[in-house]
Motif scaffolding. Structure first.
Motif, mmCIF file in Angstrom:
data_model
loop_
_atom_site.group_PDB
_atom_site.id
_atom_site.type_symbol
_atom_site.label_atom_id
_atom_site.label_comp_id
_atom_site.label_asym_id
_atom_site.label_seq_id
_atom_site.Cartn_x
_atom_site.Cartn_y
_atom_site.Cartn_z
ATOM 1 N N UNK A 218 0.679 -1.150 -0.080
ATOM 2 C CA UNK A 218 -0.073 0.047 -0.005
ATOM 3 C C UNK A 218 0.748 1.238 -0.031
ATOM 4 N N UNK A 219 0.497 2.243 -0.896
ATOM 5 C CA UNK A 219 1.267 3.334 -0.725
ATOM 6 C C UNK A 219 0.834 4.483 0.216
ATOM 7 N N UNK A 233 7.262 7.212 -3.056
ATOM 8 C CA UNK A 233 6.148 6.402 -2.728
ATOM 9 C C UNK A 233 5.136 6.450 -3.657
ATOM 10 N N UNK A 234 4.851 7.674 -4.202
ATOM 11 C CA UNK A 234 3.560 7.674 -5.159
ATOM 12 C C UNK A 234 3.986 6.981 -6.472
ATOM 13 N N UNK A 235 5.248 6.729 -6.722
ATOM 14 C CA UNK A 235 5.656 5.805 -8.150
ATOM 15 C C UNK A 235 6.052 4.555 -7.729
ATOM 16 N N UNK A 236 6.638 4.215 -6.497
ATOM 17 C CA UNK A 236 7.297 3.107 -6.392
ATOM 18 C C UNK A 236 6.015 1.934 -6.086
ATOM 19 N N UNK A 237 5.025 1.998 -5.730
ATOM 20 C CA UNK A 237 3.972 1.044 -5.471
ATOM 21 C C UNK A 237 3.090 0.799 -6.717
ATOM 22 N N UNK A 238 2.974 1.548 -7.629
ATOM 23 C CA UNK A 238 2.532 1.354 -8.815
ATOM 24 C C UNK A 238 0.910 1.608 -8.807
ATOM 25 N N UNK A 239 0.442 2.119 -7.949
ATOM 26 C CA UNK A 239 -1.172 2.586 -7.713
ATOM 27 C C UNK A 239 -1.468 3.812 -8.402
ATOM 28 N N UNK A 260 -1.151 15.690 -8.201
ATOM 29 C CA UNK A 260 0.411 16.134 -8.115
ATOM 30 C C UNK A 260 0.264 17.240 -9.412
ATOM 31 N N UNK A 261 0.006 16.775 -10.686
ATOM 32 C CA UNK A 261 0.473 17.517 -11.973
ATOM 33 C C UNK A 261 -0.540 19.168 -11.991
ATOM 34 N N UNK A 262 -1.761 18.766 -11.256
ATOM 35 C CA UNK A 262 -2.547 19.936 -11.165
ATOM 36 C C UNK A 262 -2.072 20.683 -10.077
#
Length: 333
Positions: A218-219, A233-239, A260-262
């Motif tokens: 879980x992220x 953490x946002x990218x590592x867990x793949x969710x 994040x982008x917004x």
């Protein structure tokens, strides 16, 4: 890579094909209008009352149909099997018992292989049923019951290729199968249990807890964590998201890569000082672990806009997992 053969000069016109479809429809309507419903009902009731295995047999195209109908019954949880008339005379007849029913499919009712099988099957005490289309045939006279399938003619211009007779055999057998399904009160769950590897079974068997990520997968983060500190953490867990929790693991919200982008576009360099809790969605869609997996997919796709994941929580809003669209697709749903 393969290639198509060169086109032939002769062609099939749309008018010709349409006329063939209409002719076949007429032949099928003849079957429906002339079928003796009392025979069909007696046949169906006999199969329903069976205490043993319902065997089906046939030769050639009728054999293919008999095999298919048998497999349909098996998929409904009804004991059934296909008995090859040739193999039966070389040992397979040992599978028959006095509690069984043997259904013999033959358009003409004069198939030699089936006629040779009858005395051997009768010696085993099997109840014999013929399903034929020619009146007063040898098979009908040798069996305990006969069902006549009315056949106007084959669609074949020579009235030879069994393309209509096999169609009505299939329609008859599959319709009887569904009648048995209803009489036995088969539930969706029971049907799914017989199809565990297919999409039908998975959609009726798999629950969210069977396909969700949990624990170390879980992220998670805290609402006071800086956004920039949680990028790994946002990218590592793949969710594609962060699950924002408190000290007792209650779900507070979600923060996605889209958020994040917004946030970056709206805040610029100020993003370095923003916490996840300041920018997260405090009212995310969630689902329980005992919900069906297909329900999770439907919830992801529901308005106002689709999402790629659902946090999984218990009745106290404690985070226990996450189910993703990618995970559902990978599971075959």
């Amino acid at each position: 890579m393969g290639s198509l053969p060169p086109p032939r000069h002769d062609r099939i016109s749309e008018t010709t094909l349409l006329s063939l479809f209409k002719a076949q429809q007429g032949h099928l309507n003849y079957f429906f209008h002339n079928l003796d419903l009392s025979q069909a009902l007696s046949f169906t009731q006999t199969l329903l009352n069976s205490r043993g295995t319902i065997f089906f047999s046939g030769v050639g195209k009728s054999g293919f149909v008999a095999n298919k109908i048998s497999q349909t019954l098996v998929s409904l949880g009804i004991r059934s099997a296909f008995l090859s008339p040739l193999d039966a005379l070389h040992g397979d007849i040992g599978a028959l018992s006095s509690a069984d029913i043997l259904v013999l499919f033959s358009k003409s009712g004069s198939t030699e292989e089936l006629l040779r099988l009858i005395p051997c099957a009768r010696a085993k005490g099997v109840y014999l049923i013929s399903v034929t289309s020619v009146p007063n045939n040898a098979l009908e006279n040798a069996c305990d019951m006969n069902v006549h399938l009315p056949l106007e003619r084959e669609l074949c211009p020579f009235d030879l290729a069994p393309v209509t007779s096999t169609a009505i055999q299939m329609v008859f057998g599959d319709t009887v199968a569904i009648a048995l399904m209803g009489a036995r009160n088969l539930t969706k769950e029971q049907y799914a249990a017989n199809h565990p590897a297919g999409r039908i079974g998975k959609s009726l068997i798999f629950k969210v807890k069977d396909v969700m990520k949990k624990q170390d997968e879980l992220p998670v983060c805290r609402e006071g964590d800086l956004i920039m500190d949680q990028l790994v953490e946002l990218t590592r867990k793949g969710c594609g998201c962060l699950l924002v929790i408190d000290e007792e693991y209650h779900l507070l919200g979600t923060f996605t890569d889209g958020d994040l982008r917004r946030t970056l576009k709206a805040s610029g360099e100020a993003i370095f000082k923003l916490t996840v809790g300041e920018m997260c969605n405090r009212k995310p869609r969630t689902i329980g672990s005992d919900a069906m997996a297909v329900e999770a997919m439907q919830k992801m796709e529901s308005p106002p806009s689709p999402v790629q994941f659902l946090p999984v929580v218990d009745h106290q809003n404690t985070l226990i997992g996450i189910v993703t669209l990618h995970g559902l697709v990978s599971a075959g749903l």
